[in-house]
Design an enzyme around this catalytic site. Sequence first.
Site, PDB file in Angstrom:
ATOM      1  N   HIS A  99       0.837  -1.194   0.000  1.00  0.00           N
ATOM      2  CA  HIS A  99       0.000   0.000   0.000  1.00  0.00           C
ATOM      3  C   HIS A  99       0.877   1.252   0.000  1.00  0.00           C
ATOM      4  O   HIS A  99       1.798   1.351   0.798  1.00  0.00           O
ATOM      5  CB  HIS A  99      -0.892   0.026   1.236  1.00  0.00           C
ATOM      6  CG  HIS A  99      -2.028  -0.941   1.175  1.00  0.00           C
ATOM      7  ND1 HIS A  99      -3.138  -0.830   1.958  1.00  0.00           N
ATOM      8  CD2 HIS A  99      -2.220  -2.027   0.398  1.00  0.00           C
ATOM      9  CE1 HIS A  99      -3.980  -1.811   1.671  1.00  0.00           C
ATOM     10  NE2 HIS A  99      -3.440  -2.560   0.740  1.00  0.00           N
ATOM     11  N   TYR A 128      -9.061   5.524   7.621  1.00  0.00           N
ATOM     12  CA  TYR A 128      -9.212   5.885   9.030  1.00  0.00           C
ATOM     13  C   TYR A 128     -10.239   7.012   9.100  1.00  0.00           C
ATOM     14  O   TYR A 128      -9.986   8.100   8.580  1.00  0.00           O
ATOM     15  CB  TYR A 128      -7.883   6.379   9.604  1.00  0.00           C
ATOM     16  CG  TYR A 128      -6.852   5.300   9.822  1.00  0.00           C
ATOM     17  CD1 TYR A 128      -6.049   4.827   8.776  1.00  0.00           C
ATOM     18  CD2 TYR A 128      -6.646   4.751  11.091  1.00  0.00           C
ATOM     19  CE1 TYR A 128      -5.097   3.839   8.992  1.00  0.00           C
ATOM     20  CE2 TYR A 128      -5.694   3.765  11.312  1.00  0.00           C
ATOM     21  CZ  TYR A 128      -4.920   3.320  10.258  1.00  0.00           C
ATOM     22  OH  TYR A 128      -3.977   2.341  10.483  1.00  0.00           O
ATOM     23  N   PRO A 144      -4.159   0.206  19.294  1.00  0.00           N
ATOM     24  CA  PRO A 144      -3.962  -0.335  17.945  1.00  0.00           C
ATOM     25  C   PRO A 144      -3.905   0.702  16.811  1.00  0.00           C
ATOM     26  O   PRO A 144      -3.344   0.401  15.748  1.00  0.00           O
ATOM     27  CB  PRO A 144      -5.168  -1.258  17.747  1.00  0.00           C
ATOM     28  CG  PRO A 144      -6.191  -0.785  18.725  1.00  0.00           C
ATOM     29  CD  PRO A 144      -5.432  -0.233  19.880  1.00  0.00           C
ATOM     30  N   LYS A 161       1.133  -0.322  15.239  1.00  0.00           N
ATOM     31  CA  LYS A 161       2.554  -0.385  15.612  1.00  0.00           C
ATOM     32  C   LYS A 161       2.940  -1.628  16.423  1.00  0.00           C
ATOM     33  O   LYS A 161       4.129  -1.961  16.509  1.00  0.00           O
ATOM     34  CB  LYS A 161       2.930   0.866  16.416  1.00  0.00           C
ATOM     35  CG  LYS A 161       3.041   2.112  15.569  1.00  0.00           C
ATOM     36  CD  LYS A 161       4.292   2.083  14.714  1.00  0.00           C
ATOM     37  CE  LYS A 161       4.235   3.044  13.556  1.00  0.00           C
ATOM     38  NZ  LYS A 161       4.282   2.424  12.238  1.00  0.00           N
ATOM     39  N   TYR A 176       4.095   6.395  10.233  1.00  0.00           N
ATOM     40  CA  TYR A 176       3.258   5.253   9.859  1.00  0.00           C
ATOM     41  C   TYR A 176       4.087   4.190   9.128  1.00  0.00           C
ATOM     42  O   TYR A 176       3.966   2.996   9.417  1.00  0.00           O
ATOM     43  CB  TYR A 176       2.088   5.717   8.974  1.00  0.00           C
ATOM     44  CG  TYR A 176       0.973   4.705   8.898  1.00  0.00           C
ATOM     45  CD1 TYR A 176      -0.190   4.857   9.641  1.00  0.00           C
ATOM     46  CD2 TYR A 176       1.085   3.572   8.088  1.00  0.00           C
ATOM     47  CE1 TYR A 176      -1.209   3.914   9.590  1.00  0.00           C
ATOM     48  CE2 TYR A 176       0.079   2.625   8.032  1.00  0.00           C
ATOM     49  CZ  TYR A 176      -1.065   2.800   8.783  1.00  0.00           C
ATOM     50  OH  TYR A 176      -2.067   1.866   8.730  1.00  0.00           O
TER      51      TYR A 176
HETATM   52  C1  DHB Z   1      -5.354  -2.859  11.336  1.00  0.00           C
HETATM   53  C2  DHB Z   1      -5.235  -2.566  12.655  1.00  0.00           C
HETATM   54  C3  DHB Z   1      -4.824  -1.319  13.014  1.00  0.00           C
HETATM   55  O1  DHB Z   1      -4.686  -0.999  14.298  1.00  0.00           O
HETATM   56  C4  DHB Z   1      -4.547  -0.342  12.097  1.00  0.00           C
HETATM   57  O2  DHB Z   1      -4.162   0.883  12.493  1.00  0.00           O
HETATM   58  C5  DHB Z   1      -4.650  -0.648  10.779  1.00  0.00           C
HETATM   59  C6  DHB Z   1      -5.055  -1.913  10.399  1.00  0.00           C
HETATM   60  C7  DHB Z   1      -5.792  -4.212  10.924  1.00  0.00           C
HETATM   61  O3  DHB Z   1      -6.053  -5.043  11.796  1.00  0.00           O
HETATM   62  O4  DHB Z   1      -5.913  -4.447   9.720  1.00  0.00           O
END
Ligand code: DHB
Length: 365
Positions: free
Chosen positions: A43, A170, A262, A266, A354
């Site tokens: 990506h 997001y 999450p 990371k 990121y």
């Molecule tokens: C996923 C989880 C995340 O915390 C994130 O920021 C992006 C993707 C995932 O589980 O795909």
Amino acid sequence: MLERHTREYVETRVRAGVLEQGTVDVLCDSGVGARLKREGLQHQGIELRFDRSGHRIDFRELVGKSITVYAQQEVVKDLIAARLAYQAPIYFEAEAVRIENCENEPEIHYQHNGQSHEIACDFIAGCDGFHGICRPAVPPNKLQIHEKYYPFAWLGILARTPPASHELIYTYHERGFALLSMRSPEISRLYLQCAPEEDISLWPDERIWEELRTRMATQEGFVLKDGPILQKGVTPMRSFVATPMQFGKLFLLGDAAHIVPPTGAKGLNLAVADVRVLTRGLVEFYKRGDREPLRQFTDRCLRRVWRCQRFSWWMTSMLHRFPNEDSFSHNIHHAELDYVASSRAASTTLAENYVGLPFDTPGLF
Ligand code: DHB
């Protein structure tokens, strides 16, 4: 290597899915990258969505790097296959019950097939997660804890439906955060901000899809097709760091030492970075008898840990609806999203973190 669960359980458990380039490099350099290279989805950016509009953060253009979507359980499968292929043992369904004598000649006591066993170790890599026995084996007066709770959690689903976007989205919405992610071209992974003690039985599939559609709606008429939900669950949100990350010959890695919320994906990447530091320390010790890199394990890991803590806290704060936000805070919050989406400098900050801070820059191992 002791694993509490069955091989099948760890190879199918749904966890993280986003790999930084540095993580991909570590896996490829370790000889476990063949399937990742074939099946991982590259990506080049993500979308930030708020006020019913999308804003693309173009990683490739801003920082010249990309990320790879490849499920954590696939990484686990590749690692298990590689280890068994060179005939190194893994004891599945082996429960470590006690660690002794970390400062001199460490021992792990464990149960396997109904019998008690022990392993005499040179070193112990404590990769047993937040609830494992390794961190509690460090005397409490030797450990400093830094933590933060968030007044929300994520309700996550895995669904058999092609992702509605080829990149992650997001979303900030007045009703709360939503995230569209994926595991493959056929499997979507989606999350909704919910209450920390959310009762999942109150969320039949139709309600989940309806809420996702409401939060992710755009002026252009974004379409989110539903599909069978294969799995659902609630993920708590917490920031946590225990220091030092070592005690005698016991080292704490990944979630055994630190938890990130999450948002920003990371956790797995940070665990791999810890493993890389420990591995290099062990190689120096066994090849050259040099103990110094192992002695520096905590310092080498912690700088990245805190950088990732900062980024995960910032992404979480920016993208979630906080209960009881007053009107001033609410407007500042909105201005933050607006700034990140419209300023090249601010989007670059997001992108740089990121895609992952590089290894081997001064102070960042
Ligand atoms: C996923 C989880 C995340 O915390 C994130 O920021 C992006 C993707 C995932 O589980 O795909």
